[in-house]
Design an enzyme around this catalytic site. Structure first.
Site, PDB file in Angstrom:
ATOM      1  N   LYS A   6      75.997  52.520  22.558  1.00 59.61           N
ATOM      2  CA  LYS A   6      74.602  52.094  22.741  1.00 59.61           C
ATOM      3  C   LYS A   6      74.374  50.814  21.944  1.00 59.61           C
ATOM      4  CE  LYS A   6      69.812  53.848  22.434  1.00 59.61           C
ATOM      5  NZ  LYS A   6      68.935  54.937  21.948  1.00 59.61           N
TER       6      LYS A   6
ATOM      7  N   SER B 261      65.770  56.651  25.594  1.00 58.60           N
ATOM      8  CA  SER B 261      66.113  55.248  25.623  1.00 58.60           C
ATOM      9  C   SER B 261      67.602  54.967  25.837  1.00 58.60           C
ATOM     10  CB  SER B 261      65.701  54.610  24.290  1.00 58.60           C
ATOM     11  OG  SER B 261      66.461  55.168  23.227  1.00 58.60           O
TER      12      SER B 261
ATOM     13  N   SER C  40      65.804  60.648  23.082  1.00 61.26           N
ATOM     14  CA  SER C  40      66.547  59.558  23.713  1.00 61.26           C
ATOM     15  C   SER C  40      68.014  59.839  23.999  1.00 61.26           C
ATOM     16  CB  SER C  40      66.455  58.292  22.856  1.00 61.26           C
ATOM     17  OG  SER C  40      65.180  57.715  22.972  1.00 61.26           O
TER      18      SER C  40
END
Lengths: 496, 484
Positions: A78, A159, A183
């Site tokens: 990420k 997210s 997330s």
């Protein structure tokens, strides 16, 4: 055998036996990324060259019979984990030119164990969102398609939507994420994969671009429960550079996946049965209960009475911390800089251009709730409610070993369906936020499909540092659910 | 006698409280491993944490916590076993994170006190409200470029103790005495070097005035005063300004002011429109600071003797007067010098020597007792021992000191080279006495006629004849015999 379909344990086994090389494994994934990323936009940055160089090193180690537990395993990171020499944007324009001279603790742990990084994945700007549509680098597409309307471009959740989409579409064997309000778990549920948010303090936050410090939890994604167990074991551990990191041994989570459910008591929280839950979720939840009962667990209803206050509490504390954490993006030392007439002008131009609408909205909310005269009514009150929510979990875990609940109130939605209304978006976190506020471990496991053919996840929540019981229960759900459905867009099977 | 400002309509009492920022002596910063040395090239002592790079986290420096605890113990203050760090949020170019980490709501040290000595010899207790740990900000350099400001982050994250007093101070003298005493205690403890020129110690002075017996009136804060003298001047200047405003029917506005030492006045620093809302909240990157009672006890057991205790001991153990004891304990280096020198010597003689000729010499050389290079304890011991055993007399000792300063030699070398040994040979003294008495026969006659005060004249003449080297006692003895 398709290399991109392997689980991590099988891939490591094959690499160890030299059935295929780390280079071949990396090349298969790089080819998949080249083919599908232009459409999915799961990666912001692809580091193919570095990945191949690392794969060659892994092959040398493996040839000597050495190599760490993740030697040669290609992962997606990420883009909120700082990676030495590789641009790290946090999905924001303000960090567009930022190349960290350091490696985050979690990614350094993965590198230590031999993992290979394919690139940096897309996310909502500064991890603020549940759809991966607020990134400055474009939205990410969910590789799953509705049966009835395959044209609709669905969101992967957020997210950490880039990581979830990459793992689901077989662009990586596993990935890292961060979970501040859901997330990791919500995108795992939307993309039909597994993801765990461990206990707060279990994975170091050092080198993770901060959103809300007291809520940010790094954790892994995998296509199975055991893959998450293997990744978390590498990622976790004490880090003296993070004052909130906890010094206790990291157990063998993969072993916990193989334990029996006999004698375990599983609680079903009454308050998670909210009105307006999408069709199919209630049924799947009931199915989960009976799978666990059949596997030997005892199911009881429990109460988490302050659940309804979770979302408002979260939307005070998270923006409050964010408003302070994001003050450092001022154009003075790194990242985007837009010169101005004076210092204030420099700030206004840099931050005005550098931050997107959702980030600005949260900075405004956070600044407001910390302001003189409002602090007691908002921030302080929210901290008190947070303590009550923690106490809810503590009370529940006095009677049960783990909790079972849906991960999200719906399956993946299409871009534009909810993304226009911030409050509708915020409601998507209703089942995930409480575990973040309490800091307890929670995992999402794909349990079935809804009527549209979209994956739905079930969530297992454990007591603080109860990751092992979470893995045990999640693995039992996985075995019982027998989830074998595949997304429409995936490596080796081009989009319909 | 109480200090007051005479207004047109009567006296005004001055009320002062101080906030002192003291830089903690430590090798590294409060939350990072970067060095804290003074005078390093700009931005050469900056870690990624100090520069607030993304994902960087603060970790509390244990030694800084110990220093704060030691200081609290030295101020007889309550040590809080639970304290917490808050963020003070504001934007400025030399504040990298956009917030300062400080202990706003829950400081590590609570109430204590400090005794100051007043000119009349009495002491007064000044209450300490609290002491907390916080980071310093960096420095903006506005004079390096015509249109840009430069930023030096060397100071960013440097550990500070903010020490807040009660509004117990009532005069410029008391304000000066408070700051001097606090500096002495910090230096004794080794927790702050007290160097005001380098900014290791800065005072914010809160001043208000009132009619005797009234409740407190509005105060103004005079920020960043960097010497004891300026603190005293600032208190007086600000108090007079406020008296004038009140007497003219005006109202003193609460505000932050700066002292201008050149003009001897304070001036307003920022207007109310710019008043900050710092949005304090607990720093979520740090856990509360929890201390063990046993750790506090061990730090307490290792504390050095503090100036007040030392002063009392000097009076009882060495029989010194209050005044000389106070002077000797003002710096721990001076007190240590005294104790080394007073071993096996008469304490009174040592004290007189140190506070007299030796202090004068060190002043001339720009040195202190602890930094003395020429007048080391060993050199002073040699001097005192030569006086004691009669090698030289007290008057010659002054010459030896001056010659040491000129030549850089040790005292014994000077005495040998210049032949300054005292003459104790009675034969030589008798010869000199005989010469003087023969030359001054008329004075001898006057003396014998009863003008006895001429005795001193004869002593002086004999000493002069002997170039000052005659043993005074022997000269007296021989003179008495010859004149009788």
């Amino acid at each position: 055998m398709t290399l991109t379909d392997l689980g991590i344990a099988a891939a490591r086994h094959g690499l160890g036996r030299r059935e295929f090389s780390a280079r071949e494994l990396a090349l298969a994934h790089i080819a998949a990324i080249e083919a599908l990323n232009p459409r999915l936009n799961a990666f912001i940055t692809v580091t193919a060259e570095q990945a191949l160089a690392a794969a060659d090193e892994a092959d040398e180690a493996l040839a000597r019979g050495e190599g760490g537990p993740l030697a040669g395993i290609p992962l997606a990171i990420k883009d909120i984990f700082c990676t030495r020499g590789v641009r790290t944007t946090a999905g924001s324009r303000i960090l567009g030119p930022f190349v960290p001279p350091y490696e985050s603790a979690v990614t350094a742990n993965l590198l230590r164990d031999g993992a290979i990084f394919l690139g940096k994945t897309n996310l909502d700007e500064f991890a603020m969102g549940s759809s991966t549509t607020s990134s400055a680098y474009g939205s990410t597409e969910n590789p799953w398609k509705r049966r009835q309307n395959p044209e609709a471009r669905l969101v992967p959740g957020g997210s950490s939507g880039g990581s979830a989409a990459a793992v689901a579409a077989r662009l990586a064997l596993g990935a890292t994420g961060t979970d501040t309000g859901g997330s990791i778990r919500q995108p795992a549920s939307f993309c039909g994969i597994t993801g765990i948010k461990p206990t707060y303090g279990r994975c170091s936050r050092w080198g993770v671009v901060a959103f809300a410090s007291s809520l940010d939890h790094p954790g892994p994604f995998g296509r199975g429960v055991e893959d998450c167990a293997l990744l978390l074991r590498s990622m976790a551990g004490h880090d003296p550079r993070d004052s909130t990191s906890v010094d206790r041994p990291v157990p063998d989570y993969a072993a916990a996946c193989r334990r029996s459910l006999k004698g375990l008591r599983i609680g079903v929280p009454r308050e998670y049965r909210v009105p307006g839950m999408a069709a199919g979720i209630e049924e799947m939840w009931r199915a989960g209960e009976s799978w666990l009962r059949e596997a030997g667990a005892e199911i009881t209803e429990v109460s988490l009475p302050h659940t309804e206050f979770g979302l408002p509490t979260y939307y005070i504390i998270a923006p409050a911390e964010a408003s302070s954490n994001l003050a450092r993006y001022d154009g003075v030392r790194f990242g985007l800089r837009r010169d101005g007439e004076d210092l204030i002008d420099l700030y206004e131009r840099t931050r005005g251009e550098g931050f997107g609408a959702e980030v600005k909205r949260r900075i405004l909310m956070g600044t407001y709730v910390l302001s003189h005269g409002y602090y007691d009514a908002y921030y302080l009150k929210a901290q008190k409610v947070r303590a009550l929510i923690f106490q809810d979990f503590a009370n529940a875990f006095a009677g049960v070993d783990a909790l079972l609940a849906p991960t999200a109130p719906s399956a993946a939605f299409a871009e534009g369906e909810k993304t226009e209304d911030p409050v509708m978006m915020y409601l998507n976190d209703v089942f995930t936020v409480p575990a973040d506020l309490a800091g307890v471990p929670a995992m999402s496991v794909p349990a079935g499909l809804d009527a549209d053919g979209l994956p739905l996840g079930l969530q297992v929540i454990g007591p603080p540092f109860g990751e092992e019981v979470v893995f045990t229960v999640a693995a039992a759900l996985e075995r019982a659910a027998g989830f074998t459905s595949l997304p429409a867009i995936r490596a080796g099977s081009p989009a319909p | 006698m109480t200090y007051s400002i005479q207004g047109r309509e009567g006296p005004w009492e001055v009320v002062v409280g101080m906030e002192v920022h003291a830089q903690v002596i430590s090798n590294s910063k409060l939350f990072s491993g970067a060095a804290t040395k003074f005078g390093a090239p700009p931005n050469s002592q900056v870690s990624l944490v100090d520069a607030a790079f993304p994902g960087m986290l603060p970790v509390i420096n244990r030694e800084c916590v110990a220093q704060a605890v030691r200081t609290g113990l030295g101020l007889a203050a309550e040590i809080h076993l639970w304290s917490r760090f808050d963020r003070k949020n504001y934007f400025y170019a030399d504040l990298p994170a956009g917030y300062q980490i400080s202990q706003y709501a829950h400081p590590i040290v609570g109430s204590g006190s400090l005794a100051i000595e007043l000119p009349d010899g009495t002491t007064k207790e000044i209450g300490i409200t609290r002491l907390h740990l916080e980071q310093d900000a960096g420095k903006s350099l506005h004079d390096q470029h015509p249109s840009k400001s430069y930023i030096d982050l060397n100071r960013a994250g440097v550990p500070l103790m903010e020490i807040v007093s009660e509004p117990d101070i009532r005069s410029p003298d008391e304000a000066g005495a408070y700051l001097r005493k606090l500096r002495t205690i910090l230096r004794y403890l080794g927790t702050c070097d007290g160097n005001m020129e380098e900014g290791s110690l800065r005072a914010d002075v809160n001043v208000s005035v009132r009619r005797p017996g009234e409740p407190l009136r509005t105060r103004c804060e005079v920020k960043n005063v960097n010497s004891v003298r300026f603190v005293m001047q600032a208190v007086e200047a600000e108090a007079k300004r406020q008296v004038q405003i009140w007497e003219e029917g005006g109202t003193v506005e609460q505000e932050t002011r700066l002292f201008d030492p050149g003009r001897g006045v304070t001036r307003s620093m920022r207007s109310k429109e710019e008043a900050h809302d710092y949005r304090y909240f607990p720093d979520p990157d740090l856990v509360p600071l929890v201390l063990e009672k046993s750790w506090i006890d061990s730090l307490s057991a290792e504390l050095p003797e503090l100036p007040d205790a030392k002063k009392t001991r000097f009076m009882t153990e060495y029989g010194l007067a209050l005044y000389e004891s106070s002077l000797l304990v003002a710096e721990s280096g001076t007190a240590d010098y005294f104790e080394s020198l007073a071993k096996n010597r008469r304490p009174k003689t040592v004290a007189n020597f140190m506070l007299g000729d030796l202090s004068a010499a060190l002043n001339r050389m720009g040195e202190s007792f602890s930094s003395a290079t020429l007048f080391t304890v060993a050199a002073s011991a040699a001097l005192l021992d030569m006086i004691e055993d009669g090698t030289i007399n007290g008057r010659i000792a002054k010459d030896v000191i001056e010659e040491m300063e000129r030549s850089g030699e040790g005292p014994r070398a000077v005495v040998e080279r210049l032949g300054l040994r005292q003459v104790t040979d009675t034969g030589a003294i008798e010869t000199a006495v005989a010469e003087v008495l023969a030359r001054e026969s008329s004075k001898v006659a006057e003396y014998k006629a009863g003008k006895e005060k001429l005795f001193g004249f004869f002593v002086g003449q004999v000493m002069k004849a002997m170039a000052g080297k005659g043993n005074p006692a022997l000269v007296n003895e021989v003179l008495k015999k010859k004149l009788s």
